[in-house]
Design a protein around this motif. Structure first.
Motif, short mmCIF file in Angstrom:
data_model
loop_
_atom_site.label_atom_id
_atom_site.label_comp_id
_atom_site.label_asym_id
_atom_site.label_seq_id
_atom_site.Cartn_x
_atom_site.Cartn_y
_atom_site.Cartn_z
N GLU A 87 0.84 -1.20 0.00
CA GLU A 87 0.00 0.00 0.00
C GLU A 87 0.88 1.25 0.00
O GLU A 87 1.94 1.29 0.63
CB GLU A 87 -0.90 0.01 1.23
CG GLU A 87 -1.96 -1.08 1.27
CD GLU A 87 -3.22 -0.66 0.52
OE1 GLU A 87 -3.50 0.55 0.44
OE2 GLU A 87 -3.92 -1.58 0.03
N THR A 118 -0.23 0.17 -4.34
CA THR A 118 -1.66 0.41 -4.54
C THR A 118 -2.15 1.60 -3.72
O THR A 118 -1.49 2.04 -2.78
CB THR A 118 -2.48 -0.84 -4.16
OG1 THR A 118 -2.20 -1.18 -2.79
CG2 THR A 118 -2.08 -2.03 -5.04
N ASN A 119 -3.33 2.09 -4.12
CA ASN A 119 -4.00 3.20 -3.43
C ASN A 119 -3.12 4.45 -3.35
O ASN A 119 -3.06 5.13 -2.32
CB ASN A 119 -4.44 2.78 -2.03
CG ASN A 119 -5.55 1.73 -2.08
OD1 ASN A 119 -6.45 1.81 -2.92
ND2 ASN A 119 -5.49 0.75 -1.20
N GLY A 155 -4.34 5.02 -9.70
CA GLY A 155 -3.88 4.93 -8.31
C GLY A 155 -2.97 3.75 -8.05
O GLY A 155 -2.55 3.54 -6.91
N GLN A 156 -2.61 2.99 -9.09
CA GLN A 156 -1.66 1.89 -8.94
C GLN A 156 -0.35 2.25 -9.63
O GLN A 156 -0.35 2.78 -10.74
CB GLN A 156 -2.22 0.59 -9.52
CG GLN A 156 -3.43 0.07 -8.75
CD GLN A 156 -3.88 -1.30 -9.23
OE1 GLN A 156 -3.59 -1.72 -10.35
NE2 GLN A 156 -4.61 -2.00 -8.38
#
Length: 372
Positions: A126, A152-153, A330-331
């Motif tokens: 993350e 991610t995110n 967002g990745q």
């Protein structure tokens, strides 16, 4: 046993060097010249800048200690040199790091992978974790093991790329700029700016010092297709070595020239597809069939080169060796450009990416800082 707790249990002073017996049972021989060259007293070494102050060329080749003594606890040597007014102290922890002649390991041993052995959980992290004070070490461990990570995110903005990059080193300036953003653009002289399929490759084969890491963040996606592809170049190289050791050696010897011609510049660099260090360890894969310059080599080398390209590029494009993933907004992918080949499927629609490069030495420096 760690270097910090490695003690010396015995020693003898020879005519040319110091013979040391360690608590582990190992023995070492340190030449007197090496010991003098690596003294850590204030005259010989600046502990703040970590730079050697000693004028090594002025040290007599046959220098000998005037006096030496091992501390009672075996944790340090005290040596009086004829050209020093003070006593030079050599901590056993320092000496133990060099107790056997060896080159320094640059990166940890990689975990070779293919499509069946790699799981998303192994390479996923993350953004919030990766940007914590202690999260950089987690990200770097993933990179060192597998050669890439999926973050991610991430906030869908260029600043996300900056934040990850600055935790490792600094963004590298290239002919594409530093921090860049791109969509399909037919006016650019590079295949990455088209919507066509991009077969797996490494970037900047035309650079004498190819970037060490690349970051790619998906900012927006309104398209069909465009899967990102990662291939472990070290794993494929290992397959070639097992299949044909002689061909592996040839591909490790024959230089291939990469070329970038456009946008008012011509860049070229040459090195083998598989490059090794002095110990024979594979350290870099360089392959980009798009950027390979037309050359004529001696016919035996030309045959070897084409045989190697045919074998390697077929495996690079074999799904059995590929990790495939459709990047969503967002990745972010961050990958080792000296090990991982990356590609992309063809797509229709709009796809906006941001990215940057980092220097190899900054990546390696970050690994050292985190003691990875």
């Amino acid at each position: 046993m760690s270097e910090a707790h490695m003690t010396i249990i015995n020693y003898s002073a020879g005519s040319d060097g110091l013979n040391v017996e360690w608590q582990s049972g190992e023995t070492s021989e340190f030449s007197y010249f090496w010991l003098r060259d690596n003294a850590r007293d204030p005259v010989s070494f600046d502990s703040q800048s970590h730079q050697r102050e000693l004028f090594t060329a002025m040290v007599p080749a046959d220098i000998r200690p005037e006096h030496l003594q091992l501390s009672a606890d075996g944790d340090s040597f005290h040596i009086k040199w004829p050209d020093l007014d003070t006593i030079a102290e050599y901590a056993s922890g320092f000496l133990s790091m060099y107790r056997q002649p060896a080159t320094v390991t640059v990166v940890p041993a990689p975990t070779l992978w293919d499509a069946n052995s790699l799981t998303d959980d192994a390479i996923r992290i993350e953004f919030a974790e990766a940007t914590r004070d202690d999260g950089n070490a987690v990200l770097l461990k993933i990179l060192a093991a597998y050669g890439f990570a999926l973050i991610t995110n991430c906030p869908c903005e260029q600043e996300s790329v900056v934040k990850i990059a600055n935790n490792i080193g600094y963004i590298r300036e290239t002919i594409f700029g530093g921090l860049w953003e791109f969509e399909a653009n037919a006016s650019m002289a590079d295949s990455a700016y088209t919507p066509k399929e991009l077969r797996p490759h490494t970037d900047s084969t035309y650079s004498l010092d190819a970037p060490g890491l690349q970051l790619l963040l998906c900012l927006s996606y309104d398209a069909i297709g465009g899967e990102s592809v990662m291939v472990d170049g070290f794993a494929v190289a290992d397959q070639l070595r097992q299949y044909d050791a002689a061909l592996y050696d040839a591909i490790s010897r024959i230089d291939v020239t990469g070329i970038y011609k456009g946008d008012g510049t011509i860049l070229e660099a040459s090195r083998p597809i598989l490059r090794h260090d002095n110990d024979g360890q594979l350290v870099q894969v360089t392959f980009n069939n798009y950027d390979r310059k037309t050359v004529r080599l001696a016919e035996p080398d030309m045959r070897h080169l084409y045989s190697g390209i045919r074998y390697l590029d077929r495996l690079y494009n074999d799904p059995a060796y590929q990790w495939r993933h459709q990047l969503k907004p967002g990745q972010m992918l961050i990958f080792d450009n000296w090990r991982i080949l990356h590609g992309r499927g063809a797509f229709q629609g709009k796809r906006k990416m941001a990215g940057a490069y980092l220097n190899r030495e900054d990546y390696l420096g970050a690994l050292r800082m985190q003691k990875i």
